[in-house]
Enzyme design. Structure first.
Site, PDB file in Angstrom:
ATOM      1  N   HIS A  89       0.842  -1.189   0.000  1.00 32.68           N
ATOM      2  CA  HIS A  89       0.000   0.000   0.000  1.00 32.68           C
ATOM      3  C   HIS A  89       0.884   1.249   0.000  1.00 32.68           C
ATOM      4  O   HIS A  89       1.142   1.812  -1.063  1.00 32.68           O
ATOM      5  CB  HIS A  89      -0.945  -0.043   1.219  1.00 32.68           C
ATOM      6  CG  HIS A  89      -1.929   1.074   1.243  1.00 32.68           C
ATOM      7  ND1 HIS A  89      -2.165   1.826   2.373  1.00 32.68           N
ATOM      8  CD2 HIS A  89      -2.735   1.566   0.281  1.00 32.68           C
ATOM      9  CE1 HIS A  89      -3.093   2.743   2.088  1.00 32.68           C
ATOM     10  NE2 HIS A  89      -3.457   2.603   0.830  1.00 32.68           N
ATOM     11  N   CYS A 122      -0.620   0.450   9.583  1.00 33.65           N
ATOM     12  CA  CYS A 122      -0.779   1.812   9.073  1.00 33.65           C
ATOM     13  C   CYS A 122      -2.198   2.062   8.550  1.00 33.65           C
ATOM     14  O   CYS A 122      -2.807   3.078   8.903  1.00 33.65           O
ATOM     15  CB  CYS A 122       0.249   2.086   7.978  1.00 33.65           C
ATOM     16  SG  CYS A 122       1.906   2.272   8.651  1.00 33.65           S
ATOM     17  N   HIS A 123      -2.674   1.148   7.671  1.00 37.85           N
ATOM     18  CA  HIS A 123      -4.014   1.358   7.134  1.00 37.85           C
ATOM     19  C   HIS A 123      -4.841   0.093   7.170  1.00 37.85           C
ATOM     20  O   HIS A 123      -5.873  -0.003   6.494  1.00 37.85           O
ATOM     21  CB  HIS A 123      -3.941   1.898   5.696  1.00 37.85           C
ATOM     22  CG  HIS A 123      -3.056   3.103   5.579  1.00 37.85           C
ATOM     23  ND1 HIS A 123      -1.754   2.998   5.154  1.00 37.85           N
ATOM     24  CD2 HIS A 123      -3.270   4.406   5.892  1.00 37.85           C
ATOM     25  CE1 HIS A 123      -1.199   4.203   5.194  1.00 37.85           C
ATOM     26  NE2 HIS A 123      -2.090   5.066   5.653  1.00 37.85           N
ATOM     27  N   GLY A 124      -4.375  -0.919   7.921  1.00 36.54           N
ATOM     28  CA  GLY A 124      -5.203  -2.108   8.139  1.00 36.54           C
ATOM     29  C   GLY A 124      -5.234  -3.119   7.009  1.00 36.54           C
ATOM     30  O   GLY A 124      -6.289  -3.659   6.696  1.00 36.54           O
TER      31      GLY A 124
END
Lengths: 253, 421, 173
Positions: free
Chosen positions: C118, C137-139
């Site tokens: 990502h 960080c963003h799952g």
């Protein structure tokens, strides 16, 4: 227009003489042709490899070659396997490991060549207070370059009558002051060359000097090759420019 | 010929908002230049090109260099051995600096010979001297960066000179060093300033060219331009001539760069800096040798420093020291002779600068220093007052035609006089 | 090379020749300035590393550094391998079989670049809903084969070029 050009030439000569005039009082150097000299000179690969052997077996005990890595030896013609083998013979400090300790391991091609002493103080202590200089650029760092190194290595002898040697020094006709801390490093047959060449002092000095010249300037051959191409191109270009200039200015002349 | 008069709508659109095309046209294409400039006039543009070369190679080197006393020398070896074409960048930059001074010195001496410093070009001349001073500061600091023995000891000797200033001298030196000797703080700040100063030079070069274009170039005859019959458009006449000169100079540069890249340097700079070992002979780079000779010829430290800087500052008042109304040495037989003595004197000073300041070298150096300053005061003013110059031609065009157009067939000159002014 | 056929052909030919020589020379001269920014020889020398995997137990992972980035070397359990192979390909955002991501005969070894596809954070091991890695960080969730299963990452964790020099050593890069 000749006068200013003559003066420019005079200026160049004076500048050249200026640099040459700084010599100390040493015996004149033994000069010889070196294979890498001149505008088209190239290294003599066989000599480089023999010279590396001399460095490894004789000089490396005291003199580091710290700016060279084993992978650079590709430049003297060693194969990848040979380089790995040479590197593996050496012991290199690595770490810290998971316990936080530094450890030793065999060398890899990407490693720099390890120094014989951990620091300058240790080097001096082991050599009567004299510091054996690093040899990576020694050929460029001495006036006379290859001739100086070669003359030095073959310049040992008995001091002339009346000359008193300081303690711990050896007489060498080409060293500034003639009293050098390094004892004569080369002796007849001191190294058994892998290629069978007879290892006289002269031969070893010649070979190790060539090797050190390469070590100081490994890009020499690429530089001269490029130089030939650039100069030829510029001769063509300048010639063309001259022709065009004459054409453009023709209606004024 | 003018681009901006073209019908191209894109050009017109840009031109209306920023008159860059007419600017280029007026200053590089249609710009009137005297038709009799000789090859000694090439060195200004050559110097300009070398400035660009130094900046480009310098920025590239800065991508790989480490400005710390413990790593600087090693980073230069990294550049020489491992960075792709790093050896080429390094040698170009080091030798480019030398050739930059070659070009600038010839450029300056051309100006001295033809009276290019005289009215109305005094400001142009001053900008030139400022550029020279900035070049000297830049190259001095640049030479320190490889952190070799000469880098370190040259820096030590020259920064120590400032201690000659009464009362505040020692403090100034400590301030310059950032410590009690040349060391890492000194190296770091020299790196910063070495990166900055060339862009200052670019700015002053712009002013230099602006001043030049305002009053136009001088010429070998030293007489003013009277009209278009005396000039040719810069393009194509001088664009091609400058290209030719550049090609020849590039040839010289290449021979040195590729076949003798260390000839102008000092072997001692391939030894890592050691604050505890002084080299046998501390020598600056060749382009500083004359000033070094002047400095060492005077036994008093402060006066020696004043003389050294004075040798350049005296150039600022040159337009007033030279009292002659005739510009070019071509028509000034006495000045011409004295000029060549001055040139030889500068070369002698350069030679002396590389010698040990003892014995015959010291004597010759002192005489040469005296001659250097005597040339400016009082010889130059006296020559101006008492010299009888040769008669000047009435115009550039007439002189060019009289010569047969500078080496062409005499018939062409006859044909020309019909076609030209 | 053809010059324009006009009254002054030879002059034009000279101009063109000079111009072309200048352009050619300029391009040739420009190349070193571009190439010097490419990785230098010492950087290239470190472009492959050898890792000793003899000490990694089953169910254990180590992190090594390669080309400045983390490498996950995981000695997988048989359950993890089975779990990975049971996943139908149409459930995967970036369809790859487990077999494609390991070496035949040594499929207990999963070697990947530990950089989330990502925005480049380092995923945490043995976490997340799919038994593999989880990027905080963003799952993003990765499974036992390092494939993206849930979350914003678009691709599976990268498998670098590697080879087994022997049973105990793997060379990456």
């Amino acid at each position: 227009m000749r006068k200013p050009l003559m003066l420019l030439a005079a200026g160049a000569l004076i500048a050249y003489a200026a640099t040459a005039a700084q010599a100390a009082e040493q015996s004149p150097l033994k000069t010889r042709d070196w294979p890498q000299g001149g505008p088209f000179g190239t290294f003599e690969r066989d000599s480089l490899q023999r010279g590396f052997q001399v460095y490894k077996e004789v000089c490396a005990a005291c003199h580091s070659l710290e700016y060279l890595a084993y992978r650079h030896l590709e430049g003297i013609g060693l194969s990848e396997e040979e380089i790995e083998a040479v590197a593996a013979e050496a012991t290199v400090i690595d770490g810290p490991n998971e316990d936080g300790e530094m450890f030793e391991r065999p060398g890899k091609p990407s490693d720099r060549m390890p120094k014989p002493f951990p620091n300058d103080a240790a080097a001096k202590a082991a050599n009567n207070g004299a510091l054996p200089p690093d040899l990576s650029v020694i050929v460029k760092a001495r006036k006379g370059h290859e001739d100086y190194i070669n003359s030095l290595l073959t310049g040992y002898g008995e001091p002339p009558a009346g000359v008193e040697m300081r303690e711990g020094t050896n007489y060498n006709a080409h060293y500034p002051g003639q009293q050098i801390a390094m004892p004569p490093p080369l002796s007849e047959g001191g190294v058994t060359y892998a290629d069978g060449t007879e290892a006289t002092v002269e031969q070893m000095s010649y070979d190790v000097t060539n090797f050190l010249a390469w070590a100081a300037e490994p890009t020499l051959e690429a530089r001269k090759r490029m130089g030939v191409k650039v100069v030829l191109f510029l001769l063509l270009f300048t010639g063309l420019a001259y022709a065009v200039k004459r054409k453009v200015w023709a209606d004024l002349h | 010929m003018a681009l901006f008069q073209g019908s191209n709508p894109v050009v017109k659109w840009i031109e209306y908002r920023l008159p860059i095309f007419s600017f280029i046209d007026a200053h590089l294409i249609d710009y009137p230049a005297p038709k009799n400039l000789n090859y000694w006039y090439n060195f200004g543009s050559i110097a300009g090109v070398l400035l660009v070369v130094q900046i480009v190679t310098g920025v590239v080197l800065a991508m790989h260099y480490t400005p710390h006393a413990d790593f600087a020398f090693a980073s230069v070896e990294h550049i020489m051995r491992d960075v792709n074409y790093g050896w080429l960048m390094r040698y170009m930059h080091a030798n480019g600096a030398s050739l930059f001074f070659v070009a600038v010195y010839i450029h300056i001496f051309r100006g001295l010979y033809y009276g290019s410093y005289k009215s109305p070009r005094e400001v142009l001349w001053w900008f030139g001297i400022i550029i020279l001073l900035l070049m000297m500061a830049t190259s001095f600091m640049g030479y320190v960066l490889p952190w070799g023995q000469m880098s370190f000891w040259g820096a030590t000797v020259i920064t120590n000179l400032f201690s000659a200033i009464p009362w505040v001298g020692e403090s100034i030196v400590t301030w310059l060093w950032g410590g009690f000797a040349v060391d890492n703080p000194t190296l770091n700040r020299f790196y910063s300033l070495h990166y900055l100063l060339p862009f200052v030079i670019v700015g002053v070069v712009f002013l230099h060219l602006w001043a030049l274009h305002h009053r136009k170039s001088n010429n070998p005859l030293g007489i003013d331009i009277k009209g278009p019959q005396d000039t040719v458009p810069f393009h194509p006449y001088y664009t091609i001539k400058d290209t030719l000169g550049l090609g020849a100079f590039a040839l010289l540069f290449s021979v040195i760069l590729f076949f003798a890249p260390n000839a102008l340097g000092e072997v001692d700079n391939y030894i890592k800096a050691d604050p505890l070992v002084t080299p046998a002979h501390i020598v600056p780079e060749w382009y500083f040798l004359p000033y070094y000779a002047i400095l060492r010829s005077i036994p008093h430290k402060l006066i020696g420093v004043i003389a050294m800087f004075g040798s350049i500052f005296v150039l600022f008042i040159l337009p007033w020291l030279d009292t002659s109304r005739v510009r070019s040495a071509t028509f000034r037989p006495v000045y011409k002779m004295v000029y060549w003595i001055f040139v030889i004197d500068c070369l002698v000073l350069g030679y002396i600068g590389a010698q040990v300041p003892e014995g015959i070298f010291l004597i010759v150096g002192r005489i040469a220093t005296a001659i250097y300053f005597l040339f400016f005061i009082p010889v130059l003013p006296l020559i101006g007052w008492f010299e009888r110059p040769r008669p000047l031609p009435t115009s550039i065009a007439e002189a060019v035609l009289a010569k047969g157009g500078g080496g062409g067939a005499p018939e062409a000159a006859a044909a020309q006089s019909e076609g030209r002014g | 090379m053809a010059g324009p056929e006009s009254g002054t052909t030879r002059r034009d030919f000279l101009y063109i020749a000079l111009g072309m020589a200048g352009v050619a020379g300029g391009l040739a001269a420009a190349w070193p300035f571009v190439d010097q920014m490419n990785p230098s020889k010492d950087v290239l020398a470190l472009s492959s590393i050898e890792i000793d995997i003899s000490g990694i137990e089953v169910g254990q992972s180590i992190k090594a550094k390669w080309r400045g980035k983390p490498i996950f070397v995981r000695h997988r359990t048989p359950e993890e391998i089975e779990q990975a192979r049971a996943v139908p390909l149409d459930e995967l955002k970036d369809p790859q079989t487990d077999q494609e991501r390991v070496k035949e005969g040594r499929d207990e070894w999963l070697i990947m670049v530990g950089v989330c596809t990502h925005f480049g954070c380092i995923p945490l091991g043995e976490q997340g809903e799919y038994g593999g890695w989880f990027c905080p960080c963003h799952g993003s969730h990765y499974d036992t084969s390092g494939r993206i299963r849930k979350g914003p990452a678009p691709l599976n964790l990268e498998v670098p070029t590697y080879e087994f020099l022997d049973d105990n050593t793997v060379k990456i890069g």
